[in-house]
Design a protein around this motif. Sequence first.
Motif: not given
Length: 1653
Positions: A1310-1317, A1355-1374
């Motif tokens: 429970s304590e580490g689930h967010e970090e794991g995601v 939301i944890a998964y989405f939050a970490e994806l936003l830290s990667s420039n791959v979302v720009n390449d895949l047109i996912l940022l907006e």
Amino acid sequence: MKMTESNVKRLATTLLGAITDKDPLVQEQLCNSLCYLGESKAEETLNACDEYLRQHEKLVYPYRVIILKAMETIVKNNIDELDRCTAKIVIILASNEMTKSKELILDWQQAASSVLVAVGKRFINRVMEEVLTKFQPGILPHYFVMQTFANLSVTNVFGMVPFLNSILTTMLPMLHLARQDQMKAVFCFALQHFSDSILEYLANLDQAPDPTVRKDTFSTEIFSAYDVLFNHWLQSREGKLRLAVVQALGPMSHLMPSEKLEEQLPRLIPGIIALYKKHSETFYVSKSLGQILEASVNMGSRTLEVQVDMLLAALHPQICAPVDSFNPLVIKNHNEVLRCFTILACSFPDRLLAFLLPKLENSNERIRVGTLHIMRQVINSASVQMEIKKPFILSSMKFPLVDTNNKVKRAVVQVISAMAHHGYLEQPGGEMMIEYILRQCALPPELGSKKQISEIEDSLTSDSVRTISINTLYLISTTVDRMNDVLWPYLLEFLIPVQFTNALTPLCKSLMHLAMKRQEEGENSFLIQYDSNVNLPSPFALTTRLLIVSSNPYLGEGRGAASLRLLNVLHLNIHPLLGQRWKKTIPPLVNYLEEFNEETLSQKEWEEKLLMLALVSIMCLQFLRDTLTVVSDNTWICQLSLEMCKQLNCYNGTPLEKNFLYKCIGTTLGAASNKEIVRKHLQELLETARYQEEAEREGLACSFGICAINHLDDTLAKLEDFVKSDIFRKSVGIFNIFKDRSDTEVDKVKSTLILCYGHVAMRAPQELVLARIESDILRNVFQYFNTKVLGIKVETKDLTLKLCLIRSICMISQAICNSVQSSSFVFSQKAELVTQMMEFIRAEPMDFLKTAIRKRAMIACTYLSTLEPPLEDLDKAELIHSCLHSVLALPSDAGITSYFQETLYFDTMTALKDLLTRLLLRNLSPQGLQNMFEHLTPWIKSPKGHERERALGLSAYLLRYFLEHLNVIAIVPFYNLGLLVGIFSPRCADSLSTLRHNALDCVYSLLYIQLFYEGFAQDYQDEVAEKLLSLKDSLIDPNVSILFHTCYSIAQIIGKRLPPDQFISFLLTIFEGLKDSDANCARAATVIINCLLKERGAVLLEKVPEIMGLIHGKLCEVKDEHVVKAIQQSVYLLASQHKAAVVASLLASPLPFDSHTCSLWRALATEPTLTSQVLELLLDKMNKDVPFTENKSFLLSSSYDRVATVIPLAATCALYEIMSAPESGAAVLGLYPELFVTLLLRVSCTVGVQLPRNLQAKERKSTNPRLAPKILEPCSCAVETLQAMLSRGGSGEVITCMGLEGGWELMKTSEGHEEGVTLLARAMAKHSGPKLPLIVKTLIPVLNSVYEIQRITTIAYFAELLSSNVVNDLILLESLLDNTMSRQKDVCPNVRRLVLRGLANIATGSPDKVRKHGPQLLTAMINGLDDKDDPHNLVALDAMLGLSRLLDLAEEWDVRSILLHITIRIRPFFDNERDEFRSSSINLFGHLNKFCHGNCEDVFFEQIINGLVSLLLHLQDPKPSVVRACKFALRMCGPNMECDELTDLFERQLHDGRGLHFGEFMNDTSKYLMQSFPDTLSRIISTNLFYFKSCWEDIRAAAPMFIGFLVLHADKVTCEQVDLNQLLSALQLLLKDPAPTVRIKAAETLGRLVKFA
């Protein structure tokens, strides 16, 4: 503010008020602070100390001592600046403190006395004026008054001596008043120091203020004092007083009137000597006695001579007493007594020797050792007086020379060393001393368990004596030039005698040094005159001795190299022709020895060491042959051989060296041309040999063999004569030395002679030996064996005789093989010899391996098998059978209990391999191979593992040999390939892992043999067959699945290379393997069968259902892996037609799935289309059912437990099993997004979820780990399934990355689930970017899930994806940004927090988009800072972290508008109890510094000043993250403070990873702050005062230190800002802090406040 004197006083008083602190370190710092205060204001500080001590009369003395020590330090450091008034105050105080208590309180009064002594260095008159007031005539003074006088006399000699006359005058009457021993002792102490002071004054009159002072000035008073001390006090019962008296009498004796001293000596010396019996520690007695003797000698005493005998009698036991090397006083006493003997030796040498020399005859160890020590001292220190006594002293050494005590020996060696330096050894009798040294060098090393030193008092080992003697020998031969003529060539006499063998190394080194010196002097000086030195060994004796000891080179500390070097140096004295040759040959020998080190070899490397020694022997023999060739003088060679024979008996105790000597004799005789001499020496060798010793038998045989190289006829003739003798009938004849020997002894003689014949045959010239083999050599060998031609009764023969016969047969066979005529030589007795060897082998016991008979007999058979005629088939088969049974049937350990037996077993197996390969070579064909394996097959299938292991190793070796030597002339069928491969292939999975590689090697060799028979070239490499080698590592993998998968691969390779006509025979052989006694091999057989049925089953089409049905029917009976593999095929066929029913049936299987059920699930992954359909069915089951239900843990509980539902849990397990199969990869790729999202959400929904109770009970009851291979835990199952899905989906890098980061374990908690995601999203973005669009699309609806945990995960998964420039390449940022921001108002604080984290991650993933969305992002962060619904401020924490990342990328104007708001909002977090809040807020503050220019500059500067103290003090924060944040923030603040020095300091000192000396840094910071911002002093100090109450000890300590540095660097005008009263009050409170480190810093700061003075 200006500090008045009263303030200085208050500052000192504050420090003094805390002096009662219990911590020693705090007390030390308080003392240091007082001293620091005193450095600037010595008078005021000393006055404050004076006043404090006067006002606090009841202050206990330990604390008074601290103050007095501080005063002493201040006085010492400021003595030149101290004014008279203050000095007077200090003197009066110290005097009062010293004498306040009539009782002795040593620490207190000693401290006060030390103050007086310190002041007395300059103000001696004032000190004496004060102290003399307490030294009144007729009144006994205070103890420390006298001690002060004494110490003053030492520290200020020139100032104090003028007072001593009056002091002595006043003191003398007081001596009679002293009643207490302590008082008497201090008077003695004073008199001792007064005397020392006067003597020093007199010794330096040229520097003295009054050069008219004479000894007579004090003589009368000193003598009067002497009278009291000697006649009254020395008789005291108190030992300490007597010692004090005796210490005083020594220096006093130099000041007494000469006539009085002369008068007192008859009483004084006996009185001092009498103290030896009263005191155990006699150093002071001896020292005083030495001073008295010195004074007596200096004045030319006549009465001293009368005392000499008494002195000697008293001093001698002191030297004889044992010396404790750990007791310094004992060692000093020893040296003082020796000094006394030196004085006596210089004045009374005859009397001294008359006393000492008879003591040497005393057999008592201590008396003799002590006397020898004195003798050494006298020889060294009174050389002039002893010059004419040398012969007398030498003659007196005869008794010590024969003493066997080690201590005596050491002492004698030390005396001899002294004698060598002073010319004694050049006298007649000096040779005895040299011989003695060499005898000690030759002491044998101590063996066995040595006794502990603690067990034997004063123990000294013979090894120590030997070491001392070796060092002494080398010392006198290399450094004492006068010894060169004494030692050369005398030392050569000691090279030959056996008793000096252990001394050879040091002896050779010394001789080499002496010889090299002689060479430098010239050839005439170097050449030895043997005629005039009849005792010297001859050149032949020297050559023999030095060469023989070199054969065992590492004995005696490397005597081999030393002997060879000496031999090289002596070449001119050996033979004039040898010089140039030896210069080329000896250095390589020495270098070879130096490449090795016997000590570095472990016991297990003994074989290598023996090999090394053997090589050295060979090199030495080659050296000898080379030497004999160079000399080429038959007379010289004969004399050398004669000397070698003479020295044989010298090596009876060293078999290795004697063996080598025999070889040298053989080599020398071989080089001799005088056949008469050769026969004579051979006869002597036979008559004198010690046949009972193995090494000697071997050596004698080698000698005969080497001699036979050049003298074959003479050697055989001599042996023939010996055969014809009457020795075997024990009759009297020329060999009557054997007449009383037993049969066993005679057998040893026979064994030796048989061995001689073998060596003769082996070494004799090839062109001569064949004609002699059967007629001369074998005939006599058989005769010695006491039988007709091989009609022997082996059981009655001696073991040695057997071994020697076998070795001789080996050498004879080798001699035949080596002959160029061997191919035409028909050895008629070959079959009979082979039969005899087989009888030897069969007679050996089968329960253990004890002798080398097996090995040697097989080696003999190997050599015999190569000779003509060839063996008959039956004989060959019998030989193979007997040898295999003799070795393979030995027990597993074969009785091996030692390294020798281990080596014997290895050699025996090697001999067996050599024999079999030699036999195979004679019939290198498929039939020959089959014949060999007909014998080996029963052993290969043996139920005993060790037998299989040996047989397989042997098989692999034979097949490799067959392959390497195969030469196919015509293409022929390898008709038994299927049979042989069928034997070996199941053994690739043998339960003994050590067998598998050999089995694989056998298959590999057989496939290549087949290829060669098909016509391929010898160097052809088959791509398919080569794959077998890559499978080796998998064979030893402990995982059984990997092992049988490897067997499957082996079967595929076999199937590709097996000819069609061999297929049926191969299958039949494999089916036979199902009954193998080894279970693993039986399972491997099924794997191979299934593989070949799949690969080549078309020819068996009608038999497939029958085979499948048979295996399926036995599934419940045989729990083996090959059965499971067979069922997989059946399940696949069934599921292809009825997939839904199969899935439903399997899902209904009990959880957890047993191994059979798991294997059935994995069978469904065989074909991609079927696999996809099954996966869709399972996903549908998981998504339609709820993941868990909430039930009360027990009836009355108010809490609910989450319990997993069964169908989704079973479907999860099923997915894992399917996707764990490699074949499922294509299906997983097709359903990648659905599988990933479903399993990710499944993981989130199972965190903390329990099993249903029925499954929990089932798990507890499960006792069969095979049926339940793993624990069923919902979340772990989900994580493992997700891992399997990623692996099969081509995302193996994601799994690895997560594993390295610990992400999988985090996801389960429970304590580490967010970090794991978060880690999962990061890994997916990095390694599986193209799969993200569909995953995001599938996840977006989950943001509205009713399950909070699913929203958090998404939301944890989405939050970490936003830290990667791959979302720009895949047109996912907006899309990601809009959906993330939509959850800002989520009811769950964790969701809101993760939203802020995701928005901040844009700074990393899409920094170019921050300006576009800046206001929106900053507004979200400000809202997060102001979030009121989060009681733990975690949302605010993420807001601060986010702002730190976004600020640099946002529009400057957008930031400025909120700059002050943020600064004020984060300031309270600087001191938050949680380190993450402190580090985040401070880090953000550093970033805000980048935007403070312009119209907000002045406002923000105030914020910097307000936060500066916090930043600096938190550099001592216990958390490294906070320290790093402070360093960053300070570096950012520097430029905005417009102080170049601070900016530079922060840049240089505050980089991460660089160590920081906090004290130095704060000192520099404070200096620059006060230079640039003096007006801030009051504010900074006030802020520091706040931290006096910090909960962190290091920060509480740092705050007062900061204040101290600030005050230190502030000027007086600036200091007026400071409220000193407030500061002192705070520091006073801090002096009561519970932490000692804080109190120390507070005290240190108080000392720095001297700046105000």
